[in-house]
Design a protein around this motif. Structure first.
Motif, PDB file in Angstrom:
ATOM      1  N   TYR A  31     -43.621  20.360  44.391  1.00  0.00           N
ATOM      2  CA  TYR A  31     -43.308  21.075  43.164  1.00  0.00           C
ATOM      3  C   TYR A  31     -43.647  22.543  43.362  1.00  0.00           C
ATOM      4  CZ  TYR A  31     -43.139  22.556  38.365  1.00  0.00           C
ATOM      5  OH  TYR A  31     -42.823  23.227  37.219  1.00  0.00           O
ATOM      6  N   LEU A  48     -48.060  17.773  45.116  1.00  0.00           N
ATOM      7  CA  LEU A  48     -48.868  17.119  44.089  1.00  0.00           C
ATOM      8  C   LEU A  48     -49.029  15.652  44.470  1.00  0.00           C
ATOM      9  CD1 LEU A  48     -47.121  18.601  40.913  1.00  0.00           C
ATOM     10  CD2 LEU A  48     -48.927  19.614  42.316  1.00  0.00           C
ATOM     11  N   GLY A  49     -49.959  15.000  43.860  1.00  0.00           N
ATOM     12  CA  GLY A  49     -50.191  13.593  44.164  1.00  0.00           C
ATOM     13  C   GLY A  49     -51.492  13.440  44.925  1.00  0.00           C
ATOM     14  N   LEU A  98     -44.494  14.157  37.890  1.00  0.00           N
ATOM     15  CA  LEU A  98     -44.949  15.180  38.843  1.00  0.00           C
ATOM     16  C   LEU A  98     -43.779  16.055  39.306  1.00  0.00           C
ATOM     17  CD1 LEU A  98     -47.461  13.190  41.068  1.00  0.00           C
ATOM     18  CD2 LEU A  98     -47.965  14.849  39.283  1.00  0.00           C
ATOM     19  N   THR A 101     -51.608  16.068  37.146  1.00  0.00           N
ATOM     20  CA  THR A 101     -52.059  14.693  37.356  1.00  0.00           C
ATOM     21  C   THR A 101     -53.251  14.394  36.476  1.00  0.00           C
ATOM     22  OG1 THR A 101     -52.821  15.709  39.398  1.00  0.00           O
ATOM     23  CG2 THR A 101     -51.306  13.868  39.568  1.00  0.00           C
TER      24      THR A 101
END
Lengths: 513, 306
Positions: free
Chosen positions: A485, A490-491, A507, A513
């Protein structure tokens, strides 16, 4: 009432490929007509014929009853046909407003444009920022601009070629709603897709193409989901690999892969990778990631969030401005591609035609181009040994080619991709495999073969990084999924966690998150 | 006349052909067509202008001949690079070689008794030309010279991004396929842009032959056409920087004549070389960060892909 668009017996041949064969199609005003089909079924060709980007070889077309045969897009546009292209038709160097002015052959005055755009915004709920340069826009917004550009011309027929392929789930919903609204104003809409879910959400009627021919056609109410699948791929839904079925949106996502309990030793490290851009924010904004032996890590995301650039930086095609990329403790951040290959980095690039292979050379030459030293005898190339090695690879990977000497351009896209995969997997040692959109544009058989090979590489102890826009593919293939992103990752999201799909969808739009 | 006034005077005189030639070339390059043949068309225009003026005894008739010859040469280039999609650089360079050979040979056949021809005489603008130093340099040009400057400004304004024309040209040069899908006539605009280069280059050549030296000599342009192309690059495909680059190159050319008056004593060869050397420096320093139109030198065909 006569149909908005009527095709009878339309055929089109490119070289030796019969792209369309005796295609009939009837689209009525006020309805969303879905054109379904696998990759290579002829959907895009159909659009190009109707939009005047290509000329038909046989058959005839009628637009609102009148004979219709556009020789160029300008003619189609004049007759009220507009098209949203899969990869957009916006000039990135110009602003949104300037691109919209082009829709009217640059004859509109900017103040009039503002008014017209406002009216479209209100009618369809599409917001665009006229002053923004297109180059800096996320894909979803670009698509809005593209649609506004079409609507500015007040078309009688709107074509959309795979418009959802590059969008996140929420954007897809918004787009389908827009399609419905356009149809409700009495216009005809042709929606090209290979996702059954979209068809059911937005379509009134469907025509299914398979291998350039019409496999079935009629109001959607007359088709069951199983029937559509059977028409599209020629097999029963029950017989289909669950992954493929999910790729068609025909079923819920198949059982996700259970993350491996015993992750191996760390193989590759990405620390703070940054890539600046001349216009706009950083393309990579500090990417950190660790990849372990035997692990498959996926990168999801709406296109244009830095995933292509990340692969380019790792493969050495682009040079990072900051940060470190280490493989087995060796700093490869600024290493030449040959050094990376020697260190055990295999890359299956996103664009196999331009980066992955030399289409004018033979299968054998493509397989061994990076390893010619192994085939040298008395300073000359040992063609016999190359051919024998290639024949082994062709058999092992099930590559359909007339032989090791067949020029690569004579192979289908799926078989070309198998050659690229075979070459990268033959690296010894193979420590890290990067696969960018490995199944894009492939038919169903090839998708299966390529994914099996990627799994094999991990099973043999390589770390694998898969970048893909197919969410179902990532969920079944990967141990963890990251989401790109705006230049960051992300994650992670565990693919077997409940609601993993929705979590990734959120996301993709940048939700924290 | 002071050394400085002489420099400005020579600089303006030499910059005028560069200005008008690069204004046309800028439009063409923004539409995606690179014309290396500016040099050849200039030379053709100069030759045709000189022949016409010599034959008829009228400079205006000479100018007309130059324009016709320039348009013909440009039409050939346009057919090659737009219609037949030949390599633009190769055809351009070939056209230049052809023009040099043909005009040199033609001049030998035609100008058997002297090479001076009737030309345009300077017209001093009242009041303005009385301004010290820059007055005589700027406002004592021929009708042709004023015309060239006027056309340059007109093109710069007309094809800026603020006009529909300019926007269409920019889109066609940046992404021909997208422009085509937006309904713009890509190849017609490109063809027209190359013809425009024919007009501007021929004007530049005619200015050299009819308003500057009043004669035709072998290789009269001596690389001025290449300087015009270099000015577009140095100006990074923007109008006003390109025109500034032309002025700079013009002054650099004038410096070779004015240098002794400034007390600079360098071998003639170095002085003759200096404008081209400066052009190389200017272009190489800027080319790294250049913003060339994405579709420059890439011909457009609608149905190239399956």
């Amino acid at each position: 009432m006569e149909p908005a668009l009527e095709l009878t017996g339309v055929g089109k041949t490119f070289g030796e490929v019969r792209a369309l064969d005796a295609v009939d199609l009837t689209v009525r005003a006020g309805e969303v007509h879905c054109v379904l089909g696998e990759n290579g079924a002829g959907k895009s060709t159909l659009c190009n014929l109707v939009f005047g980007s290509a000329a038909l070889d046989e058959g005839e077309m009628r637009l609102y009853g009148a004979p219709y045969r556009p020789r160029r897009p300008a003619e189609a546009l004049r007759l009220g046909v507009a098209m949203v292209h899969q990869h957009f038709s916006l000039v990135p160097e110009l602003t949104v407003g300037e691109n919209l002015l082009l829709a009217e052959r640059a004859r509109l005055r900017p103040p009039d444009l503002t008014g017209r755009v406002k009216a479209i915004e209100e009618e369809y709920g599409l917001a665009v920022d006229l002053a923004a340069p297109v180059a800096g826009l996320p894909v979803g917004e670009r698509q809005s601009v593209e649609i506004v550009k079409c609507l500015l011309r007040d078309p009688r027929l709107l074509l959309l070629d795979e418009p959802t392929a590059v969008l996140g789930p929420a954007e897809v919903r918004a787009l389908l709603a827009t399609c419905r609204r356009v149809a409700e104003t009495g216009r005809a809409v042709v929606l090209v897709t290979h996702k059954l879910g979209e068809v059911e959400r937005a379509g009134d009627a469907a025509t299914v193409l398979r291998g350039g021919k019409v496999a079935g056609s009629g109001p959607l109410a007359g088709f069951s989901r199983d029937e559509l699948v059977r028409l599209m791929v020629g097999r029963e839904l029950a017989d289909l690999d669950p992954l493929l079925a999910a790729g068609l949106d025909a079923t819920e996502a198949p059982a996700p892969r259970t993350p491996r309990e015993t992750a191996g030793e760390p193989v590759a490290r990405l620390r703070g990778l940054r890539l600046r851009s001349d216009h706009g924010p950083d393309v990579l904004d500090g990417v950190d990631l660790e990849l372990r032996a035997g692990e498959i890590v996926g990168v999801a995301g709406v296109e244009g969030n830095g995933q292509s650039e990340l692969v380019a930086v790792l493969s050495g095609a682009l040079s990072a401005d900051e940060g470190v990329f280490e493989l087995d403790g060796v700093d490869l951040t600024r290493a030449a591609p040959a050094v990376r290959t020697a260190a055990g980095l295999g890359v299956i690039p996103e664009d196999r035609h331009h980066e992955g292979c030399v289409t004018g050379m033979s299968v054998a030459e493509n397989l061994f181009l990076g390893r010619l030293r192994e085939f040298r005898r008395f300073g000359l190339l040992d063609r016999k040994a190359m051919r024998a090695g290639a024949a082994r690879a062709v058999a092992e990977h099930g590559i359909r080619a007339s032989g090791p000497d067949a020029p690569l351009h004579t192979l289908s896209g799926g078989n070309q991709q198998k050659v690229v995969v075979a070459r990268e997997l033959a690296l010894d040692p193979l420590r890290l495999l990067i696969a960018a959109q490995p199944t894009r544009g492939l038919d169903i058989g090839a998708v299966d073969a390529v994914l099996t090979r990627v799994r094999d590489a991990a099973a043999r102890g390589a770390a694998v990084l898969v970048v893909s826009s197919e969410l179902a593919e990532l969920l079944t293939l990967c141990d963890r999924v990251m989401v790109a992103y705006r230049g960051r990752l992300l994650g992670p999201v565990a693919p077997d966690a409940p609601g993993a799909r929705d979590e990734i969808g959120k996301l993709m739009l940048g939700a924290a998150t | 006349m002071s050394a400085f006034a002489e420099l400005v005077d020579g600089g303006v005189r030499l910059a005028i052909p560069l200005l008008v030639a690069s204004a046309g070339e800028l439009v063409s390059e923004r539409a995606g067509v690179l014309n290396m043949s500016v040099e050849g068309i200039m030379l053709t225009g100069a030759f045709a202008g000189a022949v016409g003026a010599h034959t008829t005894g009228s400079a205006s008739a000479g100018l007309l001949c130059a324009l016709v010859a320039g348009l013909l040469a440009a039409a050939l280039q346009a057919v090659l690079s737009v219609t037949l999609r030949a390599d633009q650089i190769v055809t351009g360079v070939a056209a230049n070689a052809l023009a040099l050979g043909a005009t040199t040979y033609g001049a030998r056949l035609y100008f058997t008794e002297g090479r001076t021809v009737p030309g345009f005489d300077p017209v001093a603008l009242p009041l303005l030309s009385d301004i010290p130093v820059i007055g005589p340099a700027l406002f004592d040009q021929s009708v042709l010279g004023y015309g060239c400057v006027l056309l340059t400004v007109l093109l710069a304004v007309l094809f800026g991004r603020r006009t529909g024309f300019g926007l269409a040209v920019t889109a066609i040069g940046a992404d021909a396929e997208t422009a085509d899908r937006s309904g713009l006539p890509v190849n017609a605009v490109r063809f027209g842009a190359v013809l425009l280069v024919g007009v501007t280059s021929a004007l530049a050549g005619a200015h050299l032959a009819l308003a500057d030296v009043h004669a035709f000599t072998d290789n009269l342009t001596a690389g001025a056409g290449y300087l015009a192309v270099a000015a577009v690059i140095a100006g990074r495909w923007r109008a006003w920087p390109t025109l500034a680059a032309c002025a700079f190159f013009g002054l650099a050319q004038a410096l070779q004549f004015a240098a002794p008056a400034f007390g600079i004593h360098l071998p003639t060869a170095v002085l003759v070389m200096s404008p081209y050397l400066l052009a190389v420096v200017a272009v190489s320093g800027l080319v790294g960060a250049s913003r060339a139109p994405a579709g420059l030198t890439r011909p457009f065909a609608r149905e190239a892909r399956a």
